[in-house]
Write a protein that holds these residues in place. Structure first.
Motif, PDB file in Angstrom:
ATOM      1  N   ILE A  30       0.799  -1.222   0.000  1.00 17.70           N
ATOM      2  CA  ILE A  30       0.000   0.000   0.000  1.00 17.70           C
ATOM      3  C   ILE A  30       0.838   1.281   0.000  1.00 17.70           C
ATOM      4  O   ILE A  30       0.294   2.370   0.078  1.00 17.70           O
ATOM      5  CB  ILE A  30      -0.998   0.024   1.180  1.00 17.70           C
ATOM      6  CG1 ILE A  30      -0.283  -0.052   2.515  1.00 17.70           C
ATOM      7  CG2 ILE A  30      -2.039  -1.072   1.021  1.00 17.70           C
ATOM      8  CD1 ILE A  30      -1.184   0.195   3.705  1.00 17.70           C
ATOM      9  N   ILE A  31       2.138   1.134  -0.139  1.00 17.29           N
ATOM     10  CA  ILE A  31       2.982   2.327  -0.184  1.00 17.29           C
ATOM     11  C   ILE A  31       2.624   3.141  -1.431  1.00 17.29           C
ATOM     12  O   ILE A  31       2.323   2.587  -2.480  1.00 17.29           O
ATOM     13  CB  ILE A  31       4.486   1.968  -0.155  1.00 17.29           C
ATOM     14  CG1 ILE A  31       5.309   3.185   0.193  1.00 17.29           C
ATOM     15  CG2 ILE A  31       4.930   1.314  -1.443  1.00 17.29           C
ATOM     16  CD1 ILE A  31       6.735   2.867   0.591  1.00 17.29           C
ATOM     17  N   LYS A  32       2.648   4.460  -1.273  1.00 20.93           N
ATOM     18  CA  LYS A  32       2.313   5.366  -2.372  1.00 20.93           C
ATOM     19  C   LYS A  32       3.564   6.100  -2.849  1.00 20.93           C
ATOM     20  O   LYS A  32       4.470   6.354  -2.071  1.00 20.93           O
ATOM     21  CB  LYS A  32       1.317   6.425  -1.899  1.00 20.93           C
ATOM     22  CG  LYS A  32      -0.045   5.901  -1.524  1.00 20.93           C
ATOM     23  CD  LYS A  32      -0.926   7.067  -1.082  1.00 20.93           C
ATOM     24  CE  LYS A  32      -2.349   6.645  -0.843  1.00 20.93           C
ATOM     25  NZ  LYS A  32      -3.215   7.823  -0.579  1.00 20.93           N
ATOM     26  N   ASN A  33       3.549   6.476  -4.127  1.00 24.63           N
ATOM     27  CA  ASN A  33       4.616   7.342  -4.617  1.00 24.63           C
ATOM     28  C   ASN A  33       4.218   8.796  -4.338  1.00 24.63           C
ATOM     29  O   ASN A  33       3.185   9.059  -3.703  1.00 24.63           O
ATOM     30  CB  ASN A  33       4.928   7.079  -6.088  1.00 24.63           C
ATOM     31  CG  ASN A  33       3.836   7.553  -7.025  1.00 24.63           C
ATOM     32  OD1 ASN A  33       2.839   8.155  -6.631  1.00 24.63           O
ATOM     33  ND2 ASN A  33       4.003   7.274  -8.301  1.00 24.63           N
ATOM     34  N   ILE A  34       4.977   9.734  -4.815  1.00 24.78           N
ATOM     35  CA  ILE A  34       4.745  11.144  -4.522  1.00 24.78           C
ATOM     36  C   ILE A  34       3.380  11.630  -5.007  1.00 24.78           C
ATOM     37  O   ILE A  34       2.804  12.563  -4.464  1.00 24.78           O
ATOM     38  CB  ILE A  34       5.889  12.019  -5.087  1.00 24.78           C
ATOM     39  CG1 ILE A  34       5.861  13.408  -4.468  1.00 24.78           C
ATOM     40  CG2 ILE A  34       5.835  12.063  -6.598  1.00 24.78           C
ATOM     41  CD1 ILE A  34       7.099  14.220  -4.709  1.00 24.78           C
ATOM     42  N   ASP A  35       2.841  10.997  -6.030  1.00 24.14           N
ATOM     43  CA  ASP A  35       1.535  11.373  -6.568  1.00 24.14           C
ATOM     44  C   ASP A  35       0.384  10.587  -5.945  1.00 24.14           C
ATOM     45  O   ASP A  35      -0.760  10.755  -6.355  1.00 24.14           O
ATOM     46  CB  ASP A  35       1.519  11.185  -8.088  1.00 24.14           C
ATOM     47  CG  ASP A  35       2.473  12.155  -8.783  1.00 24.14           C
ATOM     48  OD1 ASP A  35       2.542  13.328  -8.361  1.00 24.14           O
ATOM     49  OD2 ASP A  35       3.150  11.737  -9.736  1.00 24.14           O
ATOM     50  N   GLY A  36       0.723   9.723  -4.997  1.00 29.56           N
ATOM     51  CA  GLY A  36      -0.308   8.956  -4.313  1.00 29.56           C
ATOM     52  C   GLY A  36      -0.675   7.649  -4.981  1.00 29.56           C
ATOM     53  O   GLY A  36      -1.617   6.987  -4.570  1.00 29.56           O
ATOM     54  N   TYR A  37       0.074   7.263  -5.999  1.00 30.95           N
ATOM     55  CA  TYR A  37      -0.211   6.015  -6.706  1.00 30.95           C
ATOM     56  C   TYR A  37       0.374   4.824  -5.955  1.00 30.95           C
ATOM     57  O   TYR A  37       1.529   4.847  -5.540  1.00 30.95           O
ATOM     58  CB  TYR A  37       0.384   6.022  -8.113  1.00 30.95           C
ATOM     59  CG  TYR A  37      -0.312   6.945  -9.075  1.00 30.95           C
ATOM     60  CD1 TYR A  37      -1.329   6.482  -9.896  1.00 30.95           C
ATOM     61  CD2 TYR A  37       0.057   8.279  -9.175  1.00 30.95           C
ATOM     62  CE1 TYR A  37      -1.966   7.325 -10.797  1.00 30.95           C
ATOM     63  CE2 TYR A  37      -0.577   9.138 -10.062  1.00 30.95           C
ATOM     64  CZ  TYR A  37      -1.586   8.649 -10.871  1.00 30.95           C
ATOM     65  OH  TYR A  37      -2.218   9.482 -11.752  1.00 30.95           O
ATOM     66  N   THR A  38      -0.417   3.774  -5.846  1.00 32.91           N
ATOM     67  CA  THR A  38       0.052   2.495  -5.311  1.00 32.91           C
ATOM     68  C   THR A  38       0.244   1.535  -6.474  1.00 32.91           C
ATOM     69  O   THR A  38      -0.135   1.839  -7.612  1.00 32.91           O
ATOM     70  CB  THR A  38      -0.996   1.895  -4.351  1.00 32.91           C
ATOM     71  OG1 THR A  38      -2.196   1.625  -5.103  1.00 32.91           O
ATOM     72  CG2 THR A  38      -1.303   2.824  -3.187  1.00 32.91           C
ATOM     73  N   ALA A  39       0.769   0.367  -6.190  1.00 32.35           N
ATOM     74  CA  ALA A  39       0.915  -0.651  -7.236  1.00 32.35           C
ATOM     75  C   ALA A  39      -0.457  -1.026  -7.802  1.00 32.35           C
ATOM     76  O   ALA A  39      -0.617  -1.185  -9.020  1.00 32.35           O
ATOM     77  CB  ALA A  39       1.609  -1.883  -6.659  1.00 32.35           C
ATOM     78  N   LEU A  40      -1.466  -1.130  -6.933  1.00 32.28           N
ATOM     79  CA  LEU A  40      -2.815  -1.477  -7.392  1.00 32.28           C
ATOM     80  C   LEU A  40      -3.402  -0.376  -8.266  1.00 32.28           C
ATOM     81  O   LEU A  40      -4.033  -0.657  -9.292  1.00 32.28           O
ATOM     82  CB  LEU A  40      -3.736  -1.747  -6.194  1.00 32.28           C
ATOM     83  CG  LEU A  40      -5.176  -2.122  -6.550  1.00 32.28           C
ATOM     84  CD1 LEU A  40      -5.222  -3.429  -7.342  1.00 32.28           C
ATOM     85  CD2 LEU A  40      -6.025  -2.227  -5.289  1.00 32.28           C
ATOM     86  N   ILE A  41      -3.181   0.858  -7.896  1.00 29.59           N
ATOM     87  CA  ILE A  41      -3.687   1.961  -8.724  1.00 29.59           C
ATOM     88  C   ILE A  41      -3.030   1.935 -10.100  1.00 29.59           C
ATOM     89  O   ILE A  41      -3.706   2.049 -11.125  1.00 29.59           O
ATOM     90  CB  ILE A  41      -3.490   3.326  -8.023  1.00 29.59           C
ATOM     91  CG1 ILE A  41      -4.467   3.444  -6.845  1.00 29.59           C
ATOM     92  CG2 ILE A  41      -3.668   4.479  -9.005  1.00 29.59           C
ATOM     93  CD1 ILE A  41      -4.275   4.684  -5.989  1.00 29.59           C
ATOM     94  N   TYR A  42      -1.706   1.737 -10.151  1.00 27.71           N
ATOM     95  CA  TYR A  42      -1.028   1.676 -11.455  1.00 27.71           C
ATOM     96  C   TYR A  42      -1.526   0.508 -12.299  1.00 27.71           C
ATOM     97  O   TYR A  42      -1.796   0.660 -13.493  1.00 27.71           O
ATOM     98  CB  TYR A  42       0.485   1.562 -11.285  1.00 27.71           C
ATOM     99  CG  TYR A  42       1.187   2.884 -11.205  1.00 27.71           C
ATOM    100  CD1 TYR A  42       1.151   3.785 -12.262  1.00 27.71           C
ATOM    101  CD2 TYR A  42       1.898   3.236 -10.072  1.00 27.71           C
ATOM    102  CE1 TYR A  42       1.808   5.007 -12.187  1.00 27.71           C
ATOM    103  CE2 TYR A  42       2.561   4.454  -9.984  1.00 27.71           C
ATOM    104  CZ  TYR A  42       2.500   5.334 -11.049  1.00 27.71           C
ATOM    105  OH  TYR A  42       3.151   6.539 -10.970  1.00 27.71           O
ATOM    106  N   ALA A  43      -1.644  -0.657 -11.703  1.00 30.41           N
ATOM    107  CA  ALA A  43      -2.102  -1.826 -12.458  1.00 30.41           C
ATOM    108  C   ALA A  43      -3.522  -1.617 -12.977  1.00 30.41           C
ATOM    109  O   ALA A  43      -3.847  -1.997 -14.108  1.00 30.41           O
ATOM    110  CB  ALA A  43      -2.014  -3.081 -11.590  1.00 30.41           C
TER     111      ALA A  43
END
Length: 142
Positions: A30-43
């Protein structure tokens, strides 16, 4: 920028890498990048259904996390017309259909923008069909 290996694998569609990373107990799904994206959001954004399914196996996954624009995995999948991912996410009891993005749109508004709502509403689990028809019927003439 906080691009973890799991986030990069999800961006690139590397299913085998995602599978290997998820074998590690300390992997943070559930870690997010600077824009708030997680691995699940990207996928979900990219349309990688197999990666989404792998990520959903994790006990630590949180479906309703938002990015900087208020988009969740469900909203991104809807926005990009990835109906297979929308249906997969809707199988989960912990999905929140009422979440709205920063423009006050929910996932169904984005399906409407993609003219996908009539197709997919018939394929929703029964409990969601009643919810959506009741909530959106007048707005979308369903």
């Amino acid at each position: 920028f906080c691009y973890t290996a799991l986030i990069w694998a999800s961006i690139k569609g590397s299913l085998k890498v995602v599978e290997e990373l998820l074998k590690h107990q300390k992997i943070d799904v559930i870690i997010k990048n600077i824009d708030g994206y997680t691995a699940l959001i990207y996928a979900s954004y990219k349309g990688y259904i197999k990666i989404v399914k792998e990520l959903l196996i994790s006990d630590d996954i949180i479906l309703n996390l938002k990015d900087k624009d208020g988009y969740t995995a469900l909203i991104w999948a809807s926005y990009n017309g990835h109906l297979d991912i929308v249906k997969e996410l809707l199988k989960r009891d912990d999905i929140d259909l009422n979440i709205k993005d920063n423009d006050d749109k929910d996932f169904f508004d984005h399906l409407k923008n993609n003219q996908k709502e009539v197709i997919i509403i018939k394929e929703f689990p029964e409990q969601y069909q009643k919810y959506l028809i009741g909530k959106k019927a007048s707005k979308y003439n369903i």
